[in-house]
Enzyme design. Structure first.
Site, short mmCIF file in Angstrom:
data_model
loop_
_atom_site.label_atom_id
_atom_site.label_comp_id
_atom_site.label_asym_id
_atom_site.label_seq_id
_atom_site.Cartn_x
_atom_site.Cartn_y
_atom_site.Cartn_z
N ARG A 125 0.90 -1.16 0.00
CA ARG A 125 0.00 0.00 0.00
C ARG A 125 0.93 1.20 0.00
O ARG A 125 1.45 1.59 1.03
CB ARG A 125 -0.92 -0.03 1.22
CG ARG A 125 -1.89 -1.21 1.13
CD ARG A 125 -2.96 -1.18 2.20
NE ARG A 125 -4.02 -2.14 1.87
CZ ARG A 125 -4.34 -3.19 2.63
NH1 ARG A 125 -3.72 -3.41 3.74
NH2 ARG A 125 -5.31 -4.00 2.26
N SER A 201 -9.86 -8.76 -4.87
CA SER A 201 -10.35 -8.45 -3.52
C SER A 201 -11.13 -9.64 -2.99
O SER A 201 -12.04 -10.13 -3.67
CB SER A 201 -11.27 -7.22 -3.57
OG SER A 201 -12.00 -7.12 -2.38
N ASP A 203 -13.19 -9.60 -0.67
CA ASP A 203 -14.48 -9.17 -0.11
C ASP A 203 -15.64 -9.17 -1.11
O ASP A 203 -16.79 -9.02 -0.73
CB ASP A 203 -14.36 -7.75 0.47
CG ASP A 203 -13.39 -7.68 1.64
OD1 ASP A 203 -12.98 -8.74 2.12
OD2 ASP A 203 -13.06 -6.57 2.06
N GLU A 302 -16.77 -8.52 9.61
CA GLU A 302 -15.98 -7.65 10.50
C GLU A 302 -16.51 -6.22 10.54
O GLU A 302 -16.32 -5.52 11.52
CB GLU A 302 -14.49 -7.66 10.12
CG GLU A 302 -14.19 -7.08 8.76
CD GLU A 302 -12.69 -6.97 8.49
OE1 GLU A 302 -12.28 -7.29 7.37
OE2 GLU A 302 -11.96 -6.57 9.40
N ARG A 330 -18.10 -19.89 21.99
CA ARG A 330 -16.71 -19.55 21.65
C ARG A 330 -16.71 -18.62 20.44
O ARG A 330 -17.61 -18.69 19.59
CB ARG A 330 -15.92 -20.81 21.26
CG ARG A 330 -15.79 -21.82 22.37
CD ARG A 330 -14.80 -21.35 23.42
NE ARG A 330 -14.56 -22.36 24.44
CZ ARG A 330 -15.30 -22.58 25.51
NH1 ARG A 330 -16.38 -21.86 25.72
NH2 ARG A 330 -14.98 -23.52 26.38
N GLN A 338 -8.27 -16.57 5.57
CA GLN A 338 -9.22 -16.44 4.45
C GLN A 338 -8.54 -15.89 3.20
O GLN A 338 -9.01 -16.08 2.08
CB GLN A 338 -10.35 -15.45 4.82
CG GLN A 338 -11.18 -15.90 5.98
CD GLN A 338 -11.94 -14.73 6.59
OE1 GLN A 338 -13.05 -14.43 6.18
NE2 GLN A 338 -11.36 -14.07 7.56
O1 F6P Z 1 -9.97 -5.63 1.69
C1 F6P Z 1 -9.63 -6.94 1.95
C2 F6P Z 1 -9.44 -7.20 3.40
O2 F6P Z 1 -9.18 -8.56 3.46
C3 F6P Z 1 -10.57 -6.80 4.33
O3 F6P Z 1 -11.63 -7.69 4.38
C4 F6P Z 1 -9.85 -6.68 5.64
O4 F6P Z 1 -10.53 -5.80 6.49
C5 F6P Z 1 -8.54 -6.12 5.23
O5 F6P Z 1 -8.30 -6.54 3.92
C6 F6P Z 1 -7.40 -6.49 6.11
O6 F6P Z 1 -6.27 -5.79 5.67
P1 F6P Z 1 -4.82 -5.97 6.26
O7 F6P Z 1 -4.27 -7.23 5.64
O8 F6P Z 1 -4.07 -4.79 5.82
O9 F6P Z 1 -4.94 -6.13 7.72
#
Ligand code: F6P
Length: 418
Positions: A125, A201, A203, A302, A330, A338
């Site tokens: 990033r 992605s 998501d 999340e 739990r 994932q």
């Molecule tokens: O955007 C993809 C993602 O996997 C999100 O679901 C998650 O919140 C984020 O990346 C986690 O990012 P990082 O790997 O920077 O913690």
């Protein structure tokens, strides 16, 4: 045409298939192909002038070299028969590859990419690329290598970055020319940058495409986790709250809930009523228990929240299940399991087909065509204006932040009716 491909933002399974597809289809269509290591950061850093180049000459072309580098095992081979090993250090020959980010690659260089998880060429990033200075350096590094087309695989932020870069490109070229960094001939030859985006992605959070690269594998991973949890949950008559990824998009949670037979699901797009979800959830779970279910699975994205936008966390849900229903509960957070690991079949097929379309889009691009995003809709590979898709995606997030959930749903799916 000289095409470079890079992966940006969070990694996702299938990104290597994108790189492989772009390189191989590019070669088939007569292009010169390059990869950029570490996403936009690699574009900004480029290839340092005084860096020691790898020993192309003394390595037999037919021999694959195994590198004892635990961090990054990779053998890249040039299409012209010379070998180049990617990574930060070549232990076999004791040479550093530091300072080389934009690398010419051939057919064999991407051998073995299809089944690999993550992204072998690295991702980042990049803060530098968000600045004008960084993009100026990136433009210079590309022009220096003669690259005139870019394939970017990443999420909406990465694709927006690509579009900004393209629209700024003529100004960047003029600036580089004015400062004497590039010649008149280079400025004329690189007057226009061709860009295409592929959505990587987990998501599945991009509008104007049915599926993003990496989402099917992540979902598969979640399903396997649910299967494992089911047996231990049933043994102990326990409840499990499973937190899955998805900051702004509940696709993974929703689909995992359907595929895994969950009792209750929390997603950001359909928030439960503030102050009432506890009762509704308990009602559903008690009903399921009363007909003999020995286990309870609740899935929570999340980014889940209630109708007042107050976050709902896995521990909040656990507390309700334990306190109100008396269930031994739990919490399992699946986290980055994932995102990692081998891509499932669809995350190999989809990026490969989209790479073909991406190279075609670049070959057909001209200064008047928009930057395209390659998607899939009703099982057909599509080409849609990149910024339209990004804006629609942002509008969904905006509608959610304004608590207009029906609008968010109908933006995602125009046929949706409350
Ligand atoms: O955007 C993809 C993602 O996997 C999100 O679901 C998650 O919140 C984020 O990346 C986690 O990012 P990082 O790997 O920077 O913690």
């Amino acid at each position: 045409m000289k095409i470079a491909v890079l992966t940006s933002g969070g990694d996702s399974a299938g990104m290597n298939a994108v790189v492989r597809g772009v390189v191989r289809i590019g070669i088939v269509k007569g292009c010169e192909t390059w990869v950029v290591r570490e996403g936009y950061e690699g574009l900004v850093r480029g290839n340092e002038e005084n860096v020691q180049q790898p020993p192309y000459d003394n390595i037999p072309a037919s021999k694959d070299v195994t590198i004892a580098d635990p961090g990054f095992l990779k053998t890249l081979r040039f299409g012209d028969g010379t070998l180049l090993r990617d990574g930060t250090f070549d232990h076999h020959y004791g040479r550093s590859l530091k300072g080389r980010y934009i690398i010419r690659v051939g057919w064999d260089d991407v051998r073995g990419y299809l089944p690999q998880g993550g992204t072998l060429i690295g991702t980042a990033r990049s803060k530098a690329f968000r600045t004008h200075e960084g993009r100026l350096k990136a433009a210079f590094n590309m022009i220096k290598e003669g690259i005139d087309a870019l394939v970017v695989c990443g999420g909406d932020g990465s694709l927006t970055g690509a579009d900004v870069f393209r629209s700024e490109w003529p100004g960047l070229v003029a600036e580089l020319h004015a400062s004497g960094k590039i010649t008149e001939a280079q400025a004329t030859q690189h007057g226009h940058l061709k860009i295409v985006g592929l959505v990587g992605s987990i998501d599945n959070d991009m509008s104007m495409t049915d599926l993003t690269i990496g989402a099917p594998t992540a979902l598969h991973r979640i399903c396997e986790a649910i299967d494992s949890i089911n047996s231990t949950a049933a043994s102990h008559k326990r409840a499990f709250v499973l937190e899955v990824m998805g900051r702004h998009c509940g696709w993974l949670a929703l689909m995992a809930g359907v595929a895994g037979g969950a009792d209750f699901i929390f997603i950001p797009e359909r928030p439960p009523e503030a102050g009432r979800w506890q009762e509704k959830m308990c009602e559903a779970i008690s009903r399921h228990r009363s007909v003999g279910k020995r286990k309870t699975i609740v899935i929570i994205a999340e980014g889940a929240h209630d109708s007042s936008l107050a976050p709902i966390k896995a521990d909040d849900v656990k507390e309700v299940l334990s306190e109100t229903l008396g269930l031994d509960t739990r919490v399992t957070t699946l986290g980055h399991t994932q995102r990692g690991g081998r891509p499932c079949y669809y995350d190999r097929v989809l990026p490969t087909l989209q790479a073909v379309e991406a190279v075609d889009a670049l070959l057909e691009a001209n200064p008047d065509t928009p930057s395209y995003m390659i998607g899939i809709s009703e099982n057909k590979i599509t080409r849609v204006p990149l910024m339209e898709a990004v804006e629609l995606t942002r509008n969904v997030a905006k509608a959610i932040s304004e608590k207009d959930f029906a609008k968010a749903m109908s933006l995602r799916d125009p046929e949706f009716a409350e």
